[in-house]
Scaffold this motif. Structure first.
Motif, PDB file in Angstrom:
ATOM      1  N   MET A 108       0.853  -1.185   0.000  1.00 46.64           N
ATOM      2  CA  MET A 108       0.000   0.000   0.000  1.00 46.64           C
ATOM      3  C   MET A 108       0.891   1.238   0.000  1.00 46.64           C
ATOM      4  O   MET A 108       1.721   1.423   0.880  1.00 46.64           O
ATOM      5  CB  MET A 108      -0.887  -0.024   1.251  1.00 46.64           C
ATOM      6  CG  MET A 108      -1.513   1.286   1.585  1.00 46.64           C
ATOM      7  SD  MET A 108      -2.525   1.320   3.070  1.00 46.64           S
ATOM      8  CE  MET A 108      -1.290   1.289   4.347  1.00 46.64           C
ATOM      9  N   ALA A 109       0.688   2.077  -0.994  1.00 48.31           N
ATOM     10  CA  ALA A 109       1.449   3.316  -1.080  1.00 48.31           C
ATOM     11  C   ALA A 109       0.802   4.366  -0.181  1.00 48.31           C
ATOM     12  O   ALA A 109      -0.418   4.505  -0.157  1.00 48.31           O
ATOM     13  CB  ALA A 109       1.472   3.817  -2.518  1.00 48.31           C
ATOM     14  N   LEU A 110       1.621   5.058   0.561  1.00 46.98           N
ATOM     15  CA  LEU A 110       1.117   6.126   1.424  1.00 46.98           C
ATOM     16  C   LEU A 110       1.312   7.470   0.742  1.00 46.98           C
ATOM     17  O   LEU A 110       2.332   7.711   0.102  1.00 46.98           O
ATOM     18  CB  LEU A 110       1.831   6.104   2.777  1.00 46.98           C
ATOM     19  CG  LEU A 110       1.586   4.860   3.623  1.00 46.98           C
ATOM     20  CD1 LEU A 110       2.384   4.934   4.916  1.00 46.98           C
ATOM     21  CD2 LEU A 110       0.110   4.694   3.932  1.00 46.98           C
ATOM     22  N   ASP A 138      -2.515   7.259   8.555  1.00 45.49           N
ATOM     23  CA  ASP A 138      -1.910   5.948   8.779  1.00 45.49           C
ATOM     24  C   ASP A 138      -0.589   6.088   9.523  1.00 45.49           C
ATOM     25  O   ASP A 138      -0.233   5.225  10.323  1.00 45.49           O
ATOM     26  CB  ASP A 138      -1.690   5.227   7.444  1.00 45.49           C
ATOM     27  CG  ASP A 138      -3.006   4.805   6.826  1.00 45.49           C
ATOM     28  OD1 ASP A 138      -3.497   3.722   7.184  1.00 45.49           O
ATOM     29  OD2 ASP A 138      -3.556   5.565   6.007  1.00 45.49           O
ATOM     30  N   ARG A 178       0.983  10.757   6.628  1.00 47.07           N
ATOM     31  CA  ARG A 178       0.927   9.903   5.443  1.00 47.07           C
ATOM     32  C   ARG A 178      -0.381   9.122   5.516  1.00 47.07           C
ATOM     33  O   ARG A 178      -0.779   8.655   6.578  1.00 47.07           O
ATOM     34  CB  ARG A 178       2.112   8.933   5.367  1.00 47.07           C
ATOM     35  CG  ARG A 178       3.465   9.627   5.225  1.00 47.07           C
ATOM     36  CD  ARG A 178       3.573  10.402   3.906  1.00 47.07           C
ATOM     37  NE  ARG A 178       4.853  11.059   3.740  1.00 47.07           N
ATOM     38  CZ  ARG A 178       5.101  12.319   4.054  1.00 47.07           C
ATOM     39  NH1 ARG A 178       4.165  13.070   4.598  1.00 47.07           N
ATOM     40  NH2 ARG A 178       6.281  12.837   3.850  1.00 47.07           N
ATOM     41  N   GLY A 192      -3.226   6.298   3.582  1.00 50.15           N
ATOM     42  CA  GLY A 192      -3.599   5.292   2.597  1.00 50.15           C
ATOM     43  C   GLY A 192      -4.912   5.732   1.974  1.00 50.15           C
ATOM     44  O   GLY A 192      -5.883   6.014   2.691  1.00 50.15           O
ATOM     45  N   LEU A 193      -4.967   5.828   0.653  1.00 45.85           N
ATOM     46  CA  LEU A 193      -6.143   6.356  -0.029  1.00 45.85           C
ATOM     47  C   LEU A 193      -7.394   5.545   0.300  1.00 45.85           C
ATOM     48  O   LEU A 193      -8.438   6.119   0.630  1.00 45.85           O
ATOM     49  CB  LEU A 193      -5.906   6.399  -1.541  1.00 45.85           C
ATOM     50  CG  LEU A 193      -7.043   6.966  -2.381  1.00 45.85           C
ATOM     51  CD1 LEU A 193      -7.374   8.405  -1.967  1.00 45.85           C
ATOM     52  CD2 LEU A 193      -6.676   6.905  -3.858  1.00 45.85           C
ATOM     53  N   ASP A 194      -7.318   4.234   0.226  1.00 45.97           N
ATOM     54  CA  ASP A 194      -8.493   3.401   0.505  1.00 45.97           C
ATOM     55  C   ASP A 194      -8.962   3.569   1.944  1.00 45.97           C
ATOM     56  O   ASP A 194     -10.159   3.612   2.220  1.00 45.97           O
ATOM     57  CB  ASP A 194      -8.200   1.926   0.221  1.00 45.97           C
ATOM     58  CG  ASP A 194      -8.020   1.654  -1.268  1.00 45.97           C
ATOM     59  OD1 ASP A 194      -8.500   2.463  -2.082  1.00 45.97           O
ATOM     60  OD2 ASP A 194      -7.396   0.633  -1.603  1.00 45.97           O
ATOM     61  N   ASN A 195      -8.015   3.695   2.861  1.00 45.46           N
ATOM     62  CA  ASN A 195      -8.348   3.879   4.269  1.00 45.46           C
ATOM     63  C   ASN A 195      -9.077   5.209   4.486  1.00 45.46           C
ATOM     64  O   ASN A 195     -10.080   5.273   5.202  1.00 45.46           O
ATOM     65  CB  ASN A 195      -7.075   3.807   5.116  1.00 45.46           C
ATOM     66  CG  ASN A 195      -7.353   3.780   6.597  1.00 45.46           C
ATOM     67  OD1 ASN A 195      -8.428   3.389   7.042  1.00 45.46           O
ATOM     68  ND2 ASN A 195      -6.374   4.201   7.370  1.00 45.46           N
TER      69      ASN A 195
END
Length: 59
Positions: free
Chosen positions: A1-3, A32, A41, A43-46
């Motif tokens: 997962m990219a932050l 995150d 930072r 996570g887009l989905d989060n």
């Protein structure tokens, strides 16, 4: 997962950086990671899940 940085997240969601900062200040979004410098930072989905949850609580 990219932050993502705050600026990158804002661009992904088509909102201003200040809007993302307000969401964090109000507790609507929890980063995150918080770096030692205080920068966040995300996570887009989060973030999307947190915003959906917040919206559902307000309905």
């Amino acid at each position: 997962m990219a932050l993502l940085t705050t600026r990158e997240l804002a661009a992904e969601l088509s909102v201003s950086v200040r809007t993302v900062q307000r969401w964090v200040d109000r507790g609507w979004v929890v980063p995150d990671v918080t770096l030692p410098s205080g920068h966040y930072r995300f996570g887009l989905d989060n973030v999307k899940a947190q915003l959906r949850e917040h919206q559902q609580r307000d309905e």
